[in-house]
Design a protein around this motif. Structure first.
Motif, PDB file in Angstrom:
ATOM      1  N   ARG A  57      26.434  18.544 -15.177  1.00 22.59           N
ATOM      2  CA  ARG A  57      25.601  17.362 -15.370  1.00 22.59           C
ATOM      3  C   ARG A  57      24.159  17.809 -15.553  1.00 22.59           C
ATOM      4  N   VAL A  59      21.925  16.788 -18.588  1.00 18.60           N
ATOM      5  CA  VAL A  59      21.131  15.693 -19.117  1.00 18.60           C
ATOM      6  C   VAL A  59      22.077  14.749 -19.855  1.00 18.60           C
ATOM      7  N   ILE A  60      21.648  13.507 -20.040  1.00 17.04           N
ATOM      8  CA  ILE A  60      22.466  12.493 -20.712  1.00 17.04           C
ATOM      9  C   ILE A  60      22.082  12.462 -22.183  1.00 17.04           C
ATOM     10  N   CYS A  77      23.264   0.418 -14.266  1.00 17.05           N
ATOM     11  CA  CYS A  77      22.465   1.522 -13.727  1.00 17.05           C
ATOM     12  C   CYS A  77      21.886   1.122 -12.375  1.00 17.05           C
ATOM     13  N   PHE A 112      14.093  10.024 -16.636  1.00 16.34           N
ATOM     14  CA  PHE A 112      14.778  10.994 -15.785  1.00 16.34           C
ATOM     15  C   PHE A 112      14.030  11.259 -14.482  1.00 16.34           C
ATOM     16  N   CYS A 115      16.241   8.752 -12.633  1.00 14.20           N
ATOM     17  CA  CYS A 115      17.695   8.941 -12.725  1.00 14.20           C
ATOM     18  C   CYS A 115      18.190   9.828 -11.585  1.00 14.20           C
ATOM     19  N   TYR A 117      21.491  10.884 -11.703  1.00 20.36           N
ATOM     20  CA  TYR A 117      22.596  11.630 -12.307  1.00 20.36           C
ATOM     21  C   TYR A 117      23.945  11.234 -11.693  1.00 20.36           C
ATOM     22  N   CYS A 118      24.132   9.931 -11.515  1.00 23.38           N
ATOM     23  CA  CYS A 118      25.411   9.454 -10.971  1.00 23.38           C
ATOM     24  C   CYS A 118      26.480   9.363 -12.050  1.00 23.38           C
ATOM     25  N   GLY A 119      26.083   9.186 -13.318  1.00 17.88           N
ATOM     26  CA  GLY A 119      27.039   9.129 -14.411  1.00 17.88           C
ATOM     27  C   GLY A 119      27.717   7.786 -14.596  1.00 17.88           C
ATOM     28  N   TRP A 132      27.620  13.706 -21.163  1.00 18.80           N
ATOM     29  CA  TRP A 132      26.925  14.702 -20.360  1.00 18.80           C
ATOM     30  C   TRP A 132      26.696  15.951 -21.205  1.00 18.80           C
ATOM     31  N   PHE A 136      19.501  21.761 -19.423  1.00 16.03           N
ATOM     32  CA  PHE A 136      18.702  21.479 -18.229  1.00 16.03           C
ATOM     33  C   PHE A 136      17.244  21.901 -18.385  1.00 16.03           C
TER      34      PHE A 136
END
Length: 262
Positions: A57, A59-60, A77, A112, A115, A117-119, A132, A136
């Motif tokens: 995980r 970055v989106i 979100c 970010f 964020c 980073y829960c996805g 994903w 990074f």
């Protein structure tokens, strides 16, 4: 015979224990030499990039062509760090149809710095527009620069790795197994004998030979309408006018004479 137990000598604070000169230095050099002969576990970043797992995980990433502006990711979100703007566009009507309206994506940004980073946004997206990426290296000196727009998110889509292959001996997906399965053979009726006409053909020929029954006509010359089936059944069981009389007190019979006239 008495037994004597020898206790260790007691060292007082004012007494000093004798040490071999250079003993501590020798121990330190021994530890250093022992680690120098081992394989190094340190990777010299950024000269050597780490080998990250496929599902890291980092970055989106955004695939803009798949986004339909359904706003599902922004609503789900938990940190409210996704910002979406859009407008409606009317498409020309095809032949024999009517014009259609669709949403056009104007802005898609992710902050970010908020964020976690829960996805959840990636899981709830029904059109596979978010993925994903193991990238990074997007640190910034200013926290306000961590708000990335759709152009930067689209660049990270190229770094999304392909899905991992199935394990050896694993069952293939149902879609592939259904596509590779041969279609079942259709059953055909056995051919009819040459000297015997088919059942459907004989029935059709007999219907053509028999003349059509003329509908019954009334006295005025118009075709008479047949009563419904239920009424026909009732009339066949008991004709009209033959229903029994209701049970009631019988009326007294008339008598002749003066008593009857009263």
């Amino acid at each position: 015979m008495e037994s004597h137990v020898h206790s260790p000598p007691i060292v007082r604070d004012d007494e000093q224990v004798a040490h071999i000169p250079g003993e501590g230095l020798a121990k330190g050099l021994a530890v250093t030499m022992r680690h120098m002969l081992r394989k190094s576990e340190t990777q010299q970043y950024p000269e050597v990039h780490p080998d990250l797992p496929a599902r890291s995980r980092g970055v989106i990433a955004l695939v803009e062509e798949n986004c339909t502006v359904c706003m599902l990711c922004a609503r789900e979100c938990p940190d409210w760090c996704i910002y979406i703007d859009s407008h409606k566009e009317t498409l020309p009507a095809p032949e024999g149809g009517r014009p259609r309206a669709r949403n056009v994506l104007d802005r898609f940004a992710i902050d970010f710095s908020l964020c976690m980073y829960c996805g959840i946004c990636i899981e709830v997206c029904p059109f596979d527009a978010l993925f994903w990426s193991p990238e990074f290296e997007y640190a910034e000196y200013d926290i306000r620069d961590l708000l990335h727009e759709k152009d930067r998110l689209g660049e990270w889509a190229a770094t999304v790795p392909p899905p991992p292959a199935h394990e050896v001996g694993a069952e293939p997906p149902k879609e592939l197994s259904a596509a590779s399965r041969p279609a079942p053979a259709r059953r055909t009726a056995p051919p009819a004998p040459a000297n015997r006409p088919a059942a459907g053909a004989s029935a059709a020929q007999e219907a053509e030979r028999e003349p059509a029954a003329e509908p019954a006509k009334s006295a005025e010359g118009r075709p008479r309408r047949e009563p419904p089936r239920a009424m026909r059944d009732i009339r066949s069981i008991r004709p009209p006018g033959s229903l029994p009389k209701k049970n009631g007190p019988s009326s007294p019979e008339k008598k002749d004479g003066p008593e009857g006239e009263r």
